[in-house]
Design a protein around this motif. Structure first.
Motif, short mmCIF file in Angstrom:
data_model
loop_
_atom_site.label_atom_id
_atom_site.label_comp_id
_atom_site.label_asym_id
_atom_site.label_seq_id
_atom_site.Cartn_x
_atom_site.Cartn_y
_atom_site.Cartn_z
N SER A 30 -9.76 21.71 -23.32
CA SER A 30 -9.67 20.95 -22.06
C SER A 30 -10.83 21.31 -21.16
CB SER A 30 -8.34 21.25 -21.35
OG SER A 30 -8.24 22.60 -21.02
N ALA A 31 -11.14 20.39 -20.24
CA ALA A 31 -12.28 20.57 -19.36
C ALA A 31 -12.01 21.63 -18.32
CB ALA A 31 -12.61 19.24 -18.68
N ASN A 32 -13.05 21.98 -17.59
CA ASN A 32 -12.97 23.06 -16.62
C ASN A 32 -13.80 22.66 -15.41
OD1 ASN A 32 -13.78 25.67 -15.31
ND2 ASN A 32 -12.54 26.49 -16.97
N VAL A 33 -13.43 23.11 -14.22
CA VAL A 33 -14.22 22.74 -13.05
C VAL A 33 -15.57 23.44 -13.04
CG1 VAL A 33 -12.27 22.25 -11.56
CG2 VAL A 33 -13.17 24.55 -11.63
N ARG A 53 -19.30 24.20 -14.05
CA ARG A 53 -20.40 23.39 -14.57
C ARG A 53 -21.42 24.31 -15.22
NH1 ARG A 53 -17.47 19.52 -13.89
NH2 ARG A 53 -17.93 17.70 -12.61
N GLN A 89 -9.57 11.13 -18.73
CA GLN A 89 -9.86 12.26 -17.87
C GLN A 89 -9.15 13.51 -18.34
OE1 GLN A 89 -8.13 12.02 -13.94
NE2 GLN A 89 -9.82 13.14 -13.03
N TYR A 121 -6.56 16.71 -18.44
CA TYR A 121 -6.32 17.76 -17.47
C TYR A 121 -7.61 18.56 -17.27
CZ TYR A 121 -4.82 22.05 -15.24
OH TYR A 121 -4.71 23.10 -14.37
N VAL A 122 -7.94 18.80 -16.02
CA VAL A 122 -9.09 19.63 -15.69
C VAL A 122 -8.60 20.79 -14.85
CG1 VAL A 122 -11.36 19.71 -14.58
CG2 VAL A 122 -10.60 17.60 -15.69
N GLN A 123 -9.04 21.99 -15.19
CA GLN A 123 -8.62 23.16 -14.46
C GLN A 123 -8.91 22.96 -12.97
OE1 GLN A 123 -10.58 26.78 -15.54
NE2 GLN A 123 -9.05 28.09 -14.58
N PHE A 151 -13.89 15.38 -10.52
CA PHE A 151 -13.48 16.10 -11.74
C PHE A 151 -14.14 15.58 -13.01
CE2 PHE A 151 -10.18 17.11 -8.72
CZ PHE A 151 -9.81 18.40 -9.04
N LYS A 187 -17.52 14.98 -14.96
CA LYS A 187 -18.92 15.40 -14.96
C LYS A 187 -19.88 14.21 -15.04
CE LYS A 187 -22.22 18.38 -17.38
NZ LYS A 187 -22.84 18.83 -16.13
N THR A 232 -14.15 20.11 -4.41
CA THR A 232 -13.37 19.64 -5.55
C THR A 232 -11.88 19.87 -5.34
OG1 THR A 232 -15.20 20.14 -7.05
CG2 THR A 232 -13.04 19.84 -8.05
#
Length: 403
Positions: free
Chosen positions: A171-174, A176, A224, A226-228, A272, A274, A321
């Protein structure tokens, strides 16, 4: 004891809110004007105000019952349809073992097992995040008075925290990549000593409810996912609704939170994603607006940060964010969100608040070196939130009344 004058002001403000909220047709413009100055903690008005400001409830009071009934029923179908349990199916209302037709090694993309394994990858991050939400208060560790019957009344196999498999996290993460020390961005400034524990069968902790909300949101928004950090957005909304003094509203806090969170995410989703960083309302654009505002309002502070190469990514990425949800205690966050949700120019006031935070640290920033200033901005000092908001309102050319 509160001063008599303060009590008189509070009574008037409560009266003003009642006038707006009890009308057959809610004047949203008037409601926004009142909420911008803060929803009084007294009276339990915030949950209803937020439902209106986040476009969950229509302005016509007569249609509330139908809207709520329809949305809450829809949420129940999400739970039934999207929390997939492989190995069994419903046939004429009874659960039947279908292991022969579908099994863990089945590579068919329609296989419930394939869905189950993919879901668990997302659950790993959600479970980790919700177990550490707002550790400075005990609320999220406590049990809800209204556990989801569709979950707790079955064998327990549908309780999401039991399904978490410690596999590779995708899963994605805030965070960068390529921003150096911004790896600290996604790290909470309020760390839990240990993860929250699930409650016994028949009960659910508030964090377990949030886990389900975020899981269903990720399932319904596959582009999208879930993004932390989303846990920090949904937490204050759920807290407000789950603490509603009216038990008839409180009973449906989960479903109401889901739809309000979904509506809010529709407005801030660019933060959220990128690929949308450079969009008009993407995170880079927001950080550029903040930098320009600091430069206009205090050139000396801007120059100091510029000379130190202290980029806004190092601190304001998280501020923007997560709508400042990690920079202040929960009661202050909720007060900030009163103004943000009431902002006619959605979230432009967020830039003013962030600029105010920087300008209020003027003396320290001018005196500090790079390392000191990074630490200061990443760990905003305790401060009366009314001072921050009043400064922000002044930057926006507005006057903020005291709550």
């Amino acid at each position: 004891m509160p001063h008599a004058g303060t009590m008189s002001i509070l009574r008037k403000r409560l009266h003003d809110f009642d006038d707006v909220l009890n009308g057959e047709e809610i004047d949203i413009t008037s409601l926004k004007r009142l909420c911008f100055h803060g929803v009084p903690d007294e009276g339990g008005l915030r949950p209803l105000c937020w439902k209106l400001l986040l476009n969950y409830l229509p302005s016509t009071r007569a249609s509330w019952s139908e809207t709520l009934s329809r949305k809450r029923e829809l949420y129940k179908t999400f739970i039934d349809d999207l929390i997939v349990m492989p190995g069994e199916a419903d046939v004429d209302g009874e659960r039947v073992d279908v292991t022969l037709q579908d099994h863990p090694l089945n590579l068919n993309p329609d296989s419930k097992w394939q869905t189950f394994f993919k879901d668990n990858e997302v659950l790993l991050q959600i479970d980790k995040d919700v177990r550490r939400l707002c550790p400075d208060i005990s609320f999220f560790q406590q049990g809800t008075d209204y556990p989801c019957k569709a979950i707790v009344n079955v064998s327990g196999s549908k309780r999401l925290h039991r399904r978490v498999q410690h596999t590779v996290l995708r899963s994605a993460n805030v965070e960068r990549k390529g921003l150096g020390i911004t790896k600290q961005i996604a790290v909470s400034v309020r760390k839990a000593v240990e993860d929250y524990a699930p409650l016994a069968e028949g009960g659910e902790a508030h964090w377990e409810v949030l886990e389900r909300i975020l899981f269903l949101y990720a399932k319904l928004n596959p582009g999208q996912g879930y993004v932390q950090g989303m846990n920090e957005i949904v937490g204050p909304i759920y807290h407000a609704f789950a603490c509603d003094p009216d038990h008839q509203w409180r009973e449906h806090a989960e479903a109401d939170t889901f739809f309000c969170f979904t509506n809010l995410m529709a407005e801030i989703r660019d933060f959220f994603i990128k690929s949308l960083d450079e969009a008009e309302f993407g995170i880079n654009s927001m950080m550029s607006k903040l930098t320009r505002q600091v430069k206009v309002n205090d050139h000396e502070v801007w120059l100091r940060l510029h000379q130190q190469e202290l980029c806004p990514q190092y601190y304001s990425f998280r501020w923007l964010t997560l709508l400042l949800s990690q920079e202040f205690p929960l009661p202050d966050v909720m007060r900030i969100w009163d103004s943000l949700f009431a902002d006619e120019n959605r979230f432009s006031f967020l830039i003013h608040i962030c600029c105010a935070m920087i300008l209020l640290l003027r003396d320290q920033l001018l005196a500090g070196d790079f390392a000191t200033n990074v630490k200061l901005l990443q760990n905003f000092p305790s401060m009366d939130i009314q001072i921050v908001l009043s400064k922000a309102a002044a930057l926006a050319g507005k006057t903020l009344n005291s709550s």
